[in-house]
Design a protein around this motif. Structure first.
Motif, PDB file in Angstrom:
ATOM      1  N   ASN A   1       0.832  -1.155   0.037  1.00 51.38           N
ATOM      2  CA  ASN A   1      -0.169   0.053   0.097  1.00 51.38           C
ATOM      3  C   ASN A   1       0.905   1.378   0.151  1.00 51.38           C
ATOM      4  OD1 ASN A   1      -2.473   1.267  -0.036  1.00 51.38           O
ATOM      5  ND2 ASN A   1      -2.463   1.591   2.065  1.00 51.38           N
ATOM      6  N   ASN A   2       2.139   1.356  -0.593  1.00 47.88           N
ATOM      7  CA  ASN A   2       2.728   2.412  -0.632  1.00 47.88           C
ATOM      8  C   ASN A   2       2.286   3.439  -1.852  1.00 47.88           C
ATOM      9  OD1 ASN A   2       4.782   1.511   0.941  1.00 47.88           O
ATOM     10  ND2 ASN A   2       5.870   0.470  -0.619  1.00 47.88           N
ATOM     11  N   ARG A   3       2.649   4.752  -1.673  1.00 45.35           N
ATOM     12  CA  ARG A   3       2.111   5.656  -2.498  1.00 45.35           C
ATOM     13  C   ARG A   3       3.090   6.833  -2.442  1.00 45.35           C
ATOM     14  NH1 ARG A   3      -3.471   6.034  -1.424  1.00 45.35           N
ATOM     15  NH2 ARG A   3      -3.421   3.949  -0.644  1.00 45.35           N
ATOM     16  N   PHE A   4       3.206   7.600  -3.565  1.00 39.32           N
ATOM     17  CA  PHE A   4       4.110   8.966  -3.289  1.00 39.32           C
ATOM     18  C   PHE A   4       3.169  10.191  -4.211  1.00 39.32           C
ATOM     19  CE2 PHE A   4       4.721   7.144  -7.343  1.00 39.32           C
ATOM     20  CZ  PHE A   4       4.926   7.782  -8.319  1.00 39.32           C
ATOM     21  N   GLU A   5       3.798  11.125  -3.803  1.00 38.19           N
ATOM     22  CA  GLU A   5       2.923  12.407  -4.423  1.00 38.19           C
ATOM     23  C   GLU A   5       3.909  12.994  -5.374  1.00 38.19           C
ATOM     24  OE1 GLU A   5       1.573  15.138  -1.535  1.00 38.19           O
ATOM     25  OE2 GLU A   5       0.464  13.595  -0.255  1.00 38.19           O
ATOM     26  N   PHE A   6       3.074  13.764  -6.561  1.00 40.12           N
ATOM     27  CA  PHE A   6       3.793  14.443  -7.563  1.00 40.12           C
ATOM     28  C   PHE A   6       2.862  15.364  -8.013  1.00 40.12           C
ATOM     29  CE2 PHE A   6       5.883  14.653 -11.932  1.00 40.12           C
ATOM     30  CZ  PHE A   6       7.060  15.205 -11.318  1.00 40.12           C
ATOM     31  N   LEU A   7       3.300  16.650  -8.168  1.00 42.46           N
ATOM     32  CA  LEU A   7       2.465  17.745  -8.790  1.00 42.46           C
ATOM     33  C   LEU A   7       1.267  17.851  -8.477  1.00 42.46           C
ATOM     34  CD1 LEU A   7       3.955  17.585 -12.411  1.00 42.46           C
ATOM     35  CD2 LEU A   7       5.034  18.887 -10.640  1.00 42.46           C
ATOM     36  N   GLY A   8       0.919  17.736  -7.076  1.00 42.44           N
ATOM     37  CA  GLY A   8      -0.365  17.624  -6.671  1.00 42.44           C
ATOM     38  C   GLY A   8      -1.107  16.403  -6.714  1.00 42.44           C
TER      39      GLY A   8
END
Length: 434
Positions: free
Chosen positions: A299-306
């Motif tokens: 359940n990994n996640r990351f953020e990029f440009l909103g």
């Protein structure tokens, strides 16, 4: 000007090692007048308090005097006016606002630099480039994650990038393509220009280029082209055993790796590489992330440009990349809309809804990506609660029940959530990964 820029661009494309001379002579009356068309006339004025409209009243004379000073090397860059804008979390982003005359010369110089370096920039760099937007970066990143056989993500953030660009390295990088000392001296003047803070104090920066300066975006792209893009393309990819992909928008970037050992190598060497050029990673915002459809249980996640990226399952039950508005941007946007409703609640209903719809259209244009419907609907639902709240504070008496609000919305409808991303966006997989 257009013809000259095309010739420069064609020459730069044909000969990747050519160094351009006589660029300074292009800062003449004809080319500056042509560049005036590209200046944002509604932008804030600089330290001289001369707006674009005032400057334009005597445009021909002003440009003539400016060119004379440029020719005799009497041109001096004025102080840059510093302005701080909130960026959330109690933090502020410093913007530098040059004088109108400096903006004009910077437009002309930026057009020349763009004509040269657009032929050198790599396709995975998106920020501040004509025809390459943040939405394009998001679409390509989504495609690579879904189909590119990557298993690890290095999420990185450069601390205070614009404030820490090394001036000497910047000029050395420019000289890879520019053989004109007068032209590079002009750019150095802008880099060294003093900054007037809001309290009227003046600082003389040893590093950096002000955010807000017209020439700053292309200089930033040139800097990271040499520091990051070419290094990854020519060194990291050749030393990696698996596939590698970099997606960069200005100083925001993520790097995808097929194998963990390649990701760890990059993660270890990246701060050393940046430090060589006066840059530093933000430790709390930089990490290696396991990110694979075969390990969705993590359940990994990351953020990029909103946007927040994660693995999930589609309607067919197959693994699918999920995109939704990042929690941080979601909260910030709601806060901004609430403040707007508070400040504009005194407008007539029709005018208020018309203006609010314009803001919503801009919001949907960016966040209306395929798969983000639930975030948009949630945003709209909360916004309606906010709008009703502030409409009821227009006077001492409560104005609307929910029934009354629904009747009002029938007459003046709010723009409902919509997906604006085109469904037929496709890339050639072979070209993307080879």
């Amino acid at each position: 000007m257009q013809t000259s820029l095309r010739e420069i661009a064609n020459k730069a494309k044909r000969d990747k090692k050519h160094r351009f001379g006589n660029l300074y002579t292009m800062l003449n009356e004809i080319n500056l007048a042509d560049s005036w068309r590209y200046l944002n006339k509604s932008a804030s004025y600089g330290i001289d308090r001369i707006s674009a409209k005032e400057y334009e009243r005597n445009l021909e004379v002003n440009i003539k005097e400016l060119v004379e000073r440029l020719k005799r090397k009497g041109y001096r860059a004025k102080l840059v006016r510093r302005k701080y804008i909130p960026k959330g979390g109690g933090k502020y982003r410093p913007l530098g606002i040059p004088a109108t005359e400096d903006k004009l010369v910077q437009v002309a110089v930026a057009r020349i630099l763009n004509a040269i370096y657009e032929q050198d920039f790599l396709p995975d760099s998106y920020g501040y480039r004509n025809g390459r937007s943040a939405k394009m970066a998001l679409k390509e990143l989504h495609y690579q994650l879904q189909y590119g056989w990557y298993g690890y993500v290095v999420e990185a953030d450069i601390s205070g990038f614009f404030d820490n660009i090394n001036h000497d390295w910047m000029i050395r990088m420019l000289e890879e393509r520019v053989n004109d000392r007068a032209f590079t001296r002009l750019i150095r003047k802008w880099l060294k220009a003093g900054i007037m803070e809001e309290d009227k104090s003046i600082i003389h920066p040893a590093t950096g280029t002000p955010q807000g300066g017209i020439v700053s975006p292309v200089l930033a792209n040139i800097y990271l082209h040499y520091v990051l893009d070419l290094w990854l393309e020519k060194v990291i990819k050749h030393r990696s055993e698996g596939r590698v992909y970099l997606c960069r928008y200005a100083d925001d970037f993520v790097c995808l790796f097929q194998f963990k050992r390649d990701a760890e190598m990059f993660y270890k060497e990246l701060p050393v590489r940046l430090e060589k050029f006066g840059l530093k990673l933000s430790e709390e915002k930089t990490r290696i992330l396991s990110f694979s459809k075969y390990r969705m249980e993590e359940n990994n996640r990351f953020e990029f440009l909103g946007f927040e990226f994660s693995w999930g399952k589609g309607k067919s039950g197959k693994p699918q990349i999920k995109r939704r508005t990042s929690r941080k941007k979601f909260r910030k946007s709601l806060k901004n809309f609430q403040q707007w409703c508070k400040e504009n609640r005194g407008l007539k209903i029709k005018e208020m809804i018309e203006k609010l719809n314009k803001k919503l259209r801009g919001y949907y244009e960016y966040y209306g990506m395929i798969g983000n419907s639930s975030s948009l609907r949630k945003f709209f639902k909360i916004l309606e609660v906010m709008l009703k709240k502030w409409l009821n504070r227009r006077s001492q008496r409560r104005s609307y029940t929910w029934e009354g609000y629904r009747e009002m919305i029938k007459q003046y409808p709010l723009l409902k959530p919509m997906i604006t991303e085109k469904k037929n966006y496709q890339l050639n997989l072979f070209e993307s990964i080879c």
